[in-house]
Write a protein that holds these residues in place. Structure first.
Motif, short mmCIF file in Angstrom:
data_model
loop_
_atom_site.label_atom_id
_atom_site.label_comp_id
_atom_site.label_asym_id
_atom_site.label_seq_id
_atom_site.Cartn_x
_atom_site.Cartn_y
_atom_site.Cartn_z
N PHE A 34 36.79 27.20 78.04
CA PHE A 34 35.66 26.64 76.33
C PHE A 34 36.74 26.31 75.83
CE2 PHE A 34 33.56 29.46 80.00
CZ PHE A 34 32.63 28.52 80.74
N TYR A 35 35.88 25.90 75.26
CA TYR A 35 36.90 25.49 73.58
C TYR A 35 35.54 24.75 72.92
CZ TYR A 35 42.08 25.08 75.97
OH TYR A 35 42.78 24.75 76.11
N LEU A 55 40.05 28.21 70.77
CA LEU A 55 39.85 28.61 71.81
C LEU A 55 38.99 29.59 71.90
CD1 LEU A 55 40.62 29.55 74.80
CD2 LEU A 55 42.34 30.89 74.06
N LEU A 56 37.48 29.63 73.33
CA LEU A 56 36.48 30.83 72.90
C LEU A 56 36.46 31.16 74.16
CD1 LEU A 56 33.32 28.04 72.18
CD2 LEU A 56 34.25 29.33 70.54
N LEU A 57 37.07 30.82 75.25
CA LEU A 57 36.43 32.15 76.35
C LEU A 57 37.88 31.07 77.50
CD1 LEU A 57 35.48 34.37 77.21
CD2 LEU A 57 33.87 32.92 77.65
N ASN A 58 38.76 32.01 78.15
CA ASN A 58 39.79 31.97 78.85
C ASN A 58 39.33 32.45 80.36
OD1 ASN A 58 41.30 30.27 80.17
ND2 ASN A 58 43.09 31.61 79.31
N GLY A 81 27.32 23.09 74.25
CA GLY A 81 27.67 21.98 73.46
C GLY A 81 29.50 22.74 73.99
N GLU A 82 30.16 22.94 74.17
CA GLU A 82 31.44 23.69 74.41
C GLU A 82 31.63 22.79 75.33
OE1 GLU A 82 29.07 25.93 74.78
OE2 GLU A 82 29.40 25.55 76.85
N LEU A 83 33.76 22.36 75.09
CA LEU A 83 33.88 21.38 75.76
C LEU A 83 34.42 22.77 76.80
CD1 LEU A 83 35.37 18.92 76.47
CD2 LEU A 83 37.32 20.02 75.51
N VAL A 84 34.22 21.95 77.98
CA VAL A 84 34.55 22.93 79.98
C VAL A 84 35.89 22.47 80.38
CG1 VAL A 84 33.66 24.28 81.55
CG2 VAL A 84 32.26 23.82 79.38
#
Length: 135
Positions: A24-25, A32-35, A4-7
Motif C-alpha cells: 500500500f502506498y 510506502l504505507l504497508l507491505n 484512497g491508497e494505491l494498492v
C-alpha cells in the motif's frame, strides 16, 4: 484502495513459492504505507468488491498450478501486526485478470490448463468466467 491508497500486488519470482506481496502506498507522496506477505505464489490481479469492499486476488501459481485460483485476502493480525490470510474461493487454471461489474458480478480471464512442461496447450483452453454469488 477504498481509503484512497494505491494498492499494488507484487507477484514475486516465478521460481520461488509463496513470495507474493501486497503493498500500500500514499498516492500523493509515494510513501510506502504497508507491505504484507500474502502466502500466495504469483499474484496476477487485485480487485475490491464494489459493495462489501473486500479485496480479492488471483494467483497464477506458476510453480504449482494446482494451487492457483481466486482468493479473498482477509485482514488478520499476528503478534499485534496486521497480516493477510488468503482464503481460496475457487480453483482456476492460470487466472490472469479480473474485474467487477456494476452489480457486483466478477469476471475472470484464465489461460487454461498448462501442459506438463508448463508450456501452452495446442488447443486453446482459456476462458472468461462470470461469478455472481459466493463472494
Amino acid at each position: 484502495g477504498p481509503n484512497g491508497e494505491l494498492v499494488v500486488g507484487q507477484s514475486g519470482e516465478r521460481t520461488v513459492a509463496n513470495d507474493s506481496l501486497l503493498t500500500f502506498y500514499n498516492p500523493n507522496s509515494g510513501k510506502l504505507l504497508l507491505n504484507l506477505q500474502t502466502g500466495l505464489h504469483d499474484l496476477t490481479s487485485l480487485a475490491y468488491h464494489p459493495a462489501n469492499k473486500q479485496l480479492y486476488a488471483l494467483d497464477i501459481a506458476s510453480m504449482k498450478p494446482e494451487d492457483g485460483g481466486l482468493f479473498r485476502l482477509a485482514r488478520s493480525t499476528k503478534e499485534a501486526q496486521q497480516t493477510i490470510r488468503p482464503i481460496r474461493l475457487l480453483k482456476l487454471d492460470q487466472p490472469t485478470a479480473m474485474a467487477f461489474g456494476k452489480s457486483g458480478e466478477l469476471y475472470i480471464a484464465t489461460l487454461g490448463a498448462p501442459t506438463g512442461d508448463g508450456t501452452a496447450t495446442k488447443s486453446p483452453t482459456g476462458r472468461v468466467i462470470k461469478i455472481t454469488q459466493g463472494l
